[in-house]
Design a protein around this motif. Structure first.
Motif, PDB file in Angstrom:
ATOM      1  N   ASN A 212       3.802  -7.296   7.882  1.00  0.00           N
ATOM      2  CA  ASN A 212       3.150  -8.602   8.076  1.00  0.00           C
ATOM      3  C   ASN A 212       3.275  -9.458   6.832  1.00  0.00           C
ATOM      4  OD1 ASN A 212       2.144  -9.017  10.603  1.00  0.00           O
ATOM      5  ND2 ASN A 212       0.069  -8.288  10.144  1.00  0.00           N
ATOM      6  N   ASP A 213       3.509 -10.727   6.996  1.00  0.00           N
ATOM      7  CA  ASP A 213       3.524 -11.689   5.888  1.00  0.00           C
ATOM      8  C   ASP A 213       4.535 -11.313   4.806  1.00  0.00           C
ATOM      9  OD1 ASP A 213       1.527 -13.084   7.218  1.00  0.00           O
ATOM     10  OD2 ASP A 213      -0.082 -12.018   6.179  1.00  0.00           O
ATOM     11  N   ASP A 214       5.654 -10.743   5.215  1.00  0.00           N
ATOM     12  CA  ASP A 214       6.802 -10.498   4.318  1.00  0.00           C
ATOM     13  C   ASP A 214       6.457  -9.742   3.034  1.00  0.00           C
ATOM     14  OD1 ASP A 214       8.076 -11.995   6.207  1.00  0.00           O
ATOM     15  OD2 ASP A 214       8.103 -13.839   5.028  1.00  0.00           O
ATOM     16  N   PRO A 215       5.889  -8.547   3.122  1.00  0.00           N
ATOM     17  CA  PRO A 215       5.506  -7.821   1.901  1.00  0.00           C
ATOM     18  C   PRO A 215       6.697  -7.569   0.972  1.00  0.00           C
ATOM     19  CG  PRO A 215       5.484  -6.345   3.796  1.00  0.00           C
ATOM     20  CD  PRO A 215       5.636  -7.743   4.327  1.00  0.00           C
ATOM     21  N   TYR A 216       7.918  -7.517   1.552  1.00  0.00           N
ATOM     22  CA  TYR A 216       9.092  -7.281   0.703  1.00  0.00           C
ATOM     23  C   TYR A 216       9.301  -8.424  -0.273  1.00  0.00           C
ATOM     24  CZ  TYR A 216       9.803  -8.293   5.606  1.00  0.00           C
ATOM     25  OH  TYR A 216       9.602  -8.690   6.894  1.00  0.00           O
ATOM     26  N   ASP A 217       8.558  -9.509  -0.105  1.00  0.00           N
ATOM     27  CA  ASP A 217       8.666 -10.629  -1.039  1.00  0.00           C
ATOM     28  C   ASP A 217       7.608 -10.597  -2.135  1.00  0.00           C
ATOM     29  OD1 ASP A 217      10.819 -12.224  -0.783  1.00  0.00           O
ATOM     30  OD2 ASP A 217       9.832 -13.822   0.354  1.00  0.00           O
ATOM     31  N   TRP A 218       6.536  -9.845  -1.949  1.00  0.00           N
ATOM     32  CA  TRP A 218       5.456  -9.899  -2.942  1.00  0.00           C
ATOM     33  C   TRP A 218       4.834  -8.550  -3.302  1.00  0.00           C
ATOM     34  CZ3 TRP A 218       1.327  -7.865  -0.382  1.00  0.00           C
ATOM     35  CH2 TRP A 218       1.234  -8.068   1.002  1.00  0.00           C
ATOM     36  N   ALA A 219       5.048  -7.538  -2.474  1.00  0.00           N
ATOM     37  CA  ALA A 219       4.260  -6.314  -2.671  1.00  0.00           C
ATOM     38  C   ALA A 219       4.735  -5.475  -3.855  1.00  0.00           C
ATOM     39  CB  ALA A 219       4.263  -5.475  -1.396  1.00  0.00           C
ATOM     40  N   TYR A 220       5.959  -5.711  -4.347  1.00  0.00           N
ATOM     41  CA  TYR A 220       6.446  -4.863  -5.438  1.00  0.00           C
ATOM     42  C   TYR A 220       5.727  -5.130  -6.749  1.00  0.00           C
ATOM     43  CZ  TYR A 220       9.505  -8.972  -6.025  1.00  0.00           C
ATOM     44  OH  TYR A 220       9.984 -10.240  -6.154  1.00  0.00           O
ATOM     45  N   THR A 221       4.980  -6.216  -6.831  1.00  0.00           N
ATOM     46  CA  THR A 221       4.237  -6.460  -8.072  1.00  0.00           C
ATOM     47  C   THR A 221       2.866  -5.800  -8.073  1.00  0.00           C
ATOM     48  OG1 THR A 221       3.306  -8.515  -7.218  1.00  0.00           O
ATOM     49  CG2 THR A 221       5.380  -8.683  -8.434  1.00  0.00           C
ATOM     50  N   ILE A 222       2.453  -5.254  -6.910  1.00  0.00           N
ATOM     51  CA  ILE A 222       1.112  -4.655  -6.858  1.00  0.00           C
ATOM     52  C   ILE A 222       1.082  -3.265  -6.222  1.00  0.00           C
ATOM     53  CG2 ILE A 222      -0.103  -6.880  -6.819  1.00  0.00           C
ATOM     54  CD1 ILE A 222      -0.454  -6.422  -3.739  1.00  0.00           C
ATOM     55  N   SER A 223       2.230  -2.749  -5.776  1.00  0.00           N
ATOM     56  CA  SER A 223       2.178  -1.470  -5.058  1.00  0.00           C
ATOM     57  C   SER A 223       3.475  -0.702  -5.230  1.00  0.00           C
ATOM     58  CB  SER A 223       1.907  -1.707  -3.571  1.00  0.00           C
ATOM     59  OG  SER A 223       3.015  -2.361  -2.974  1.00  0.00           O
ATOM     60  N   ASN A 224       3.503   0.524  -4.701  1.00  0.00           N
ATOM     61  CA  ASN A 224       4.657   1.414  -4.881  1.00  0.00           C
ATOM     62  C   ASN A 224       5.532   1.564  -3.640  1.00  0.00           C
ATOM     63  OD1 ASN A 224       2.288   3.051  -6.746  1.00  0.00           O
ATOM     64  ND2 ASN A 224       4.198   2.382  -7.693  1.00  0.00           N
ATOM     65  N   SER A 225       5.027   1.127  -2.490  1.00  0.00           N
ATOM     66  CA  SER A 225       5.854   1.117  -1.287  1.00  0.00           C
ATOM     67  C   SER A 225       5.149   0.224  -0.292  1.00  0.00           C
ATOM     68  CB  SER A 225       6.057   2.522  -0.706  1.00  0.00           C
ATOM     69  OG  SER A 225       4.843   3.058  -0.248  1.00  0.00           O
ATOM     70  N   GLY A 226       5.918  -0.293   0.655  1.00  0.00           N
ATOM     71  CA  GLY A 226       5.326  -1.162   1.664  1.00  0.00           C
ATOM     72  C   GLY A 226       6.005  -0.966   3.003  1.00  0.00           C
ATOM     73  N   ARG A 227       5.205  -0.684   4.009  1.00  0.00           N
ATOM     74  CA  ARG A 227       5.759  -0.555   5.364  1.00  0.00           C
ATOM     75  C   ARG A 227       6.407  -1.876   5.761  1.00  0.00           C
ATOM     76  NH1 ARG A 227       3.114   2.700   9.014  1.00  0.00           N
ATOM     77  NH2 ARG A 227       3.940   1.266  10.555  1.00  0.00           N
ATOM     78  N   MET A 228       7.582  -1.768   6.427  1.00  0.00           N
ATOM     79  CA  MET A 228       8.334  -2.978   6.766  1.00  0.00           C
ATOM     80  C   MET A 228       8.428  -3.192   8.271  1.00  0.00           C
ATOM     81  SD  MET A 228      10.892  -0.998   7.770  1.00  0.00           S
ATOM     82  CE  MET A 228      12.018  -2.260   8.389  1.00  0.00           C
ATOM     83  N   SER A 229       7.703  -2.380   9.049  1.00  0.00           N
ATOM     84  CA  SER A 229       7.802  -2.464  10.510  1.00  0.00           C
ATOM     85  C   SER A 229       6.499  -1.987  11.121  1.00  0.00           C
ATOM     86  CB  SER A 229       8.950  -1.563  10.984  1.00  0.00           C
ATOM     87  OG  SER A 229       8.863  -1.314  12.374  1.00  0.00           O
ATOM     88  N   GLY A 230       6.327  -2.286  12.400  1.00  0.00           N
ATOM     89  CA  GLY A 230       5.265  -1.640  13.169  1.00  0.00           C
ATOM     90  C   GLY A 230       5.517  -0.141  13.224  1.00  0.00           C
ATOM     91  N   ASP A 231       4.527   0.602  13.725  1.00  0.00           N
ATOM     92  CA  ASP A 231       4.602   2.070  13.706  1.00  0.00           C
ATOM     93  C   ASP A 231       5.816   2.606  14.464  1.00  0.00           C
ATOM     94  OD1 ASP A 231       2.220   1.934  12.411  1.00  0.00           O
ATOM     95  OD2 ASP A 231       1.101   3.158  13.857  1.00  0.00           O
ATOM     96  N   ILE A 232       6.372   3.665  13.927  1.00  0.00           N
ATOM     97  CA  ILE A 232       7.462   4.389  14.576  1.00  0.00           C
ATOM     98  C   ILE A 232       6.920   5.133  15.789  1.00  0.00           C
ATOM     99  CG2 ILE A 232       7.121   6.514  13.258  1.00  0.00           C
ATOM    100  CD1 ILE A 232      10.155   6.785  13.054  1.00  0.00           C
ATOM    101  N   TYR A 233       7.780   5.399  16.784  1.00  0.00           N
ATOM    102  CA  TYR A 233       7.459   6.444  17.763  1.00  0.00           C
ATOM    103  C   TYR A 233       8.696   7.304  17.953  1.00  0.00           C
ATOM    104  CZ  TYR A 233       9.250   4.159  22.182  1.00  0.00           C
ATOM    105  OH  TYR A 233       9.988   3.605  23.184  1.00  0.00           O
ATOM    106  N   ASP A 234       8.487   8.453  18.588  1.00  0.00           N
ATOM    107  CA  ASP A 234       9.500   9.500  18.564  1.00  0.00           C
ATOM    108  C   ASP A 234      10.576   9.259  19.627  1.00  0.00           C
ATOM    109  OD1 ASP A 234      10.838  11.810  17.979  1.00  0.00           O
ATOM    110  OD2 ASP A 234       9.341  13.168  18.835  1.00  0.00           O
ATOM    111  N   GLN A 235      11.291   8.143  19.485  1.00  0.00           N
ATOM    112  CA  GLN A 235      12.368   7.794  20.400  1.00  0.00           C
ATOM    113  C   GLN A 235      13.541   7.275  19.573  1.00  0.00           C
ATOM    114  OE1 GLN A 235      12.221   7.493  24.246  1.00  0.00           O
ATOM    115  NE2 GLN A 235      10.935   9.195  23.575  1.00  0.00           N
ATOM    116  N   PHE A 236      14.754   7.548  20.020  1.00  0.00           N
ATOM    117  CA  PHE A 236      15.925   7.163  19.234  1.00  0.00           C
ATOM    118  C   PHE A 236      16.191   5.663  19.305  1.00  0.00           C
ATOM    119  CE2 PHE A 236      20.607   6.699  18.766  1.00  0.00           C
ATOM    120  CZ  PHE A 236      20.676   7.043  17.433  1.00  0.00           C
ATOM    121  N   ASN A 237      16.313   5.113  20.505  1.00  0.00           N
ATOM    122  CA  ASN A 237      16.630   3.683  20.582  1.00  0.00           C
ATOM    123  C   ASN A 237      15.992   2.992  21.780  1.00  0.00           C
ATOM    124  OD1 ASN A 237      18.170   4.766  22.597  1.00  0.00           O
ATOM    125  ND2 ASN A 237      20.090   3.794  21.995  1.00  0.00           N
ATOM    126  N   ARG A 238      14.973   3.603  22.349  1.00  0.00           N
ATOM    127  CA  ARG A 238      14.344   3.002  23.516  1.00  0.00           C
ATOM    128  C   ARG A 238      13.532   1.764  23.111  1.00  0.00           C
ATOM    129  NH1 ARG A 238       9.612   2.697  25.812  1.00  0.00           N
ATOM    130  NH2 ARG A 238       9.524   2.461  28.072  1.00  0.00           N
TER     131      ARG A 238
END
Ligand SMILES: *[C@@H]1O[C@H](CO)[C@@H](O)[C@H](O)[C@H]1NC(C)=O
Ligand SMILES: *[C@@H]1O[C@H](CO)[C@@H](O)[C@H](O)[C@H]1NC(C)=O
Ligand SMILES: *[C@@H]1O[C@H](CO)[C@@H](O)[C@H](O)[C@H]1NC(C)=O
Ligand SMILES: *[C@@H]1O[C@H](CO)[C@@H](O)[C@H](O)[C@H]1NC(C)=O
Ligand SMILES: *[C@@H]1O[C@H](CO)[C@@H](O)[C@H](O)[C@H]1NC(C)=O
Ligand SMILES: *[C@@H]1O[C@H](CO)[C@@H](O)[C@H](O)[C@H]1NC(C)=O
Ligand SMILES: *[C@@H]1O[C@H](CO)[C@@H](O)[C@H](O)[C@H]1NC(C)=O
Ligand SMILES: *[C@@H]1O[C@H](CO)[C@@H](O)[C@H](O)[C@H]1NC(C)=O
Ligand SMILES: *[C@@H]1O[C@H](CO)[C@@H](O)[C@H](O)[C@H]1NC(C)=O
Ligand SMILES: *[C@@H]1O[C@H](CO)[C@@H](O)[C@H](O)[C@H]1NC(C)=O
Length: 519
Positions: A212-238
């Motif tokens: 949300n809100d493009d963390p890849y643009d700002w989160a590296y100054t305050i954190s060590n990793s940032g999720r870039m997507s909604g939650d994964i589920y156990d499917q290959f490409n559905r």
């Protein structure tokens, strides 16, 4: 010799670009005008997590059903199966561990699930050589409707520090509308960043705001990793309507139920925002949870490693099958993840071939420059039948080739040895011997000593870090040499449906090396 040749190559390349900021940010021109290797970790805001965090998190397999014995039994299996010594160090307790706040506003650990308290769990994990991760949400409640940390950041950080917690996964549920712009999200997540820092205890800070809100643009100054997507589920490409975005940029509704291929392709645009100390988090692994085939899990694990995503096992470790242990235990693939370059791979091409039952059918080439001058390439066949895929040197070295040079880049005038990184996957027999305790990690590590066709399936990163192992050419980290690409050549390979071929290219050093002066 080779090292200095590579260094000269890098020097030549920088000269070619004529700028301190080359396509490859591992090198800078220092004040004496000389090229210098950037120290990995220079970008970590708190000095932690210079390479991606590895470990286990209970959520994908257990959701809210957490307790002390689940954590400690898992931890023991991680030690017994050699997973700790492959680098899986963080045991992360996800949501649903608390039972509210006490009168002074401090969180209370659920006394039924954690009868001995959290400090006890932390101590037990530390005694096993592991680290302890904790969960909360930057909201009024956690996603499971337990008390969240919004407004209680310092109290919660202080409590976790007193429990000797080493890591925080910080979710985004019930955020009281404090999102919608990067500034709103930044400010909300920064309060916890500062609270953690104030405790004085080093804690890896893992943002989970789903991109949300493009963390890849700002989160590296305050954190060590940032999720870039909604939650994964156990499917290959559905595809799933609850995960509506296919691109990370401008995704207003990350949702959940995102497939492996959905998340991978969302990484394509933001890969330059992966850096030492801050990693784009593709979410926890599903390997072992049963929704994908063996070759699909190999694709999943290979790309999470290649993209420098955190690698958090998301299944029940004590009951891992030999096949899944073998996937999670491939040191040649993990070495990509733990490479000091701390970068992601670039998708060089993507074509659509015969669609499968999910209406897709892509093939793709991803490449990544590694710290020692090697190049990783992934040839992915997500289409519905086998295809011969071709990677040309022109495609692999697209960036130096298009850097405005008048002369062809040096890489294209070299021969490259090709190492297959899955060729030494543990056999079912080896993996089951580890699971049933008849072969321990050490025994497996030294199961051969042939330099002609080395077959080393195990690696102990506790005794030799991946960085040192790569420097020393530790056999287990390089797979098996399967061929050579000649200057300006092509690598072609037939790849079955829903599979990937992962290679490491190593320069043979055979070519006329240009010096800086010649430029
Ligand atoms: C590792 O292998 C590379 C490439 O073959 C070689 O140039 C280098 O000298 C080796 N390093 C060590 C420490 O053996
Ligand atoms: C610049 O880099 C070179 C090569 O690594 C090194 O020998 C030199 O000391 C550096 N100079 C400064 C001022 O840092
Ligand atoms: C702990 O949690 C696990 C996994 O959900 C469950 O199987 C086990 O019965 C629980 N143990 C206790 C003592 O509650
Ligand atoms: C609340 O919890 C904190 C931290 O465990 C503890 O120090 C404090 O005494 C507790 N306060 C009350 C009123 O129980
Ligand atoms: C707190 O922040 C400072 C400045 O960024 C940093 O040097 C220090 O290591 C941090 N401490 C902790 C415990 O994170
Ligand atoms: C790769 O090259 C081979 C041989 O030229 C060709 O048959 C094949 O169609 C090519 N693959 C793709 C995906 O274009
Ligand atoms: C352990 O696994 C190995 C390899 O599959 C097998 O040969 C052996 O019989 C197993 N031992 C036990 C005690 O299950
Ligand atoms: C495990 O390794 C240790 C030393 O590395 C060795 O002493 C021990 O016998 C091994 N155990 C088994 C079951 O192979
Ligand atoms: C890995 O190395 C460490 C430190 O040398 C040692 O304590 C541990 O037992 C080794 N692990 C395995 C699985 O051999
Ligand atoms: C492996 O081979 C090398 C070179 O022949 C030898 O020096 C070394 O002792 C051998 N190691 C083992 C464990 O046999």
């Amino acid at each position: 010799m080779m090292g200095s040749a590579l260094f000269t190559l890098a020097t030549a390349l920088i000269g070619l670009l004529g700028a301190a900021e080359a396509y490859n940010r591992r090198y800078i021109t220092n004040s004496s005008g000389e090229v210098e290797v950037v120290i990995p970790g220079a970008t970590s805001y708190n000095g932690l997590n210079l390479v991606p965090q590895m470990g286990w998190d209970n959520w994908n397999a257990f959701g809210c059903d957490v307790n002390e014995s689940l954590l400690l039994n898992t931890a023991q299996a991680m030690v017994n199966f050699g997973l700790r010594d492959l680098g899986y160090k963080y045991v992360v307790l996800d949501d649903c561990w608390s039972s509210g706040r006490n009168e002074s506003g401090y969180l209370i650990a659920n006394p039924v699930k954690f009868p001995n308290g959290m400090k006890h769990v932390a101590t037990a994990l530390h005694n096993m050589g592991l680290k302890f991760g904790m969960y909360s949400s930057a909201g009024k409640w956690t996603c499971g409707r337990f008390p969240g940390s919004l407004g209680y950041e310092q109290k919660d950080a202080d409590l976790w520090a007193s429990w000797e917690v080493d890591y925080l996964k910080y979710d985004n549920c019930f955020n009281q509308g404090q999102s919608g712009t990067p500034k709103l999200s930044f400010d909300r997540y920064n309060v916890m960043s500062e609270a953690l820092n104030k405790t004085g205890r080093p804690m890896v800070y893992s943002l989970c705001n789903w991109g949300n809100d493009d963390p890849y643009d700002w989160a590296y100054t305050i954190s060590n990793s940032g999720r870039m997507s909604g939650d994964i589920y156990d499917q290959f490409n559905r595809p799933d309507a609850r995960c509506p975005c296919t691109e990370s940029i401008g995704c207003a509704w990350p949702g959940f139920h995102c497939s492996v291929m959905n998340i991978l392709n969302k990484m394509a645009a933001i890969t330059s925002r992966t850096m030492s100390g801050y990693f784009n988090d593709m979410d926890m692994l599903e390997v072992g949870n049963g929704g994908q085939t063996d070759s699909e899990y190999v694709v999943h694990f290979s790309f999470w490693a290649l993209m420098s995503s955190p690698l958090l096992i998301g299944t029940h470790v004590p009951t891992l099958s030999p096949a899944n242990l073998a996937i999670l235990s491939n040191p040649a693939i993990i070495a990509l993840n733990q490479d000091p370059s701390a970068t992601g791979a670039v998708r060089k091409w993507q074509y659509f071939m015969d669609p499968d039952e999910n209406g897709q059918g892509e093939i793709a080439l991803w490449t990544r420059d590694l710290h020692n001058g090697d190049v990783a390439i992934a040839l992915l066949n997500a289409a519905n039948s086998a295809h011969t895929l071709n990677a040309t040197m022109d495609q692999i070295f697209l960036d130096p080739r298009t850097a405005g040079a008048y002369k062809e880049p040096v890489q294209l005038r070299q021969s490259w040895h090709v190492y297959d990184l899955w060729a030494n996957r543990m056999t079912e027999a080896e993996a089951s011997a580890i699971i049933n305790g008849t072969m321990n990690g050490t025994a497996a590590i030294t199961n051969t000593n042939s330099t002609i066709n080395p077959r080393v399936t195990r690696y102990n990163a506790t005794s030799l870090s991946y960085e040192e192992g790569l420097k020393n050419n530790a056999t287990a980290l390089f797979g098996v040499r399967v061929g050579t690409i000649e200057p300006a050549g092509t690598w072609s390979v037939e790849i079955p449906r829903h599979s990937v071929k992962m290679y490491r290219l190593r320069s043979t050093g055979v070519e006329t090396v240009r010096t800086r002066d010649e430029l």
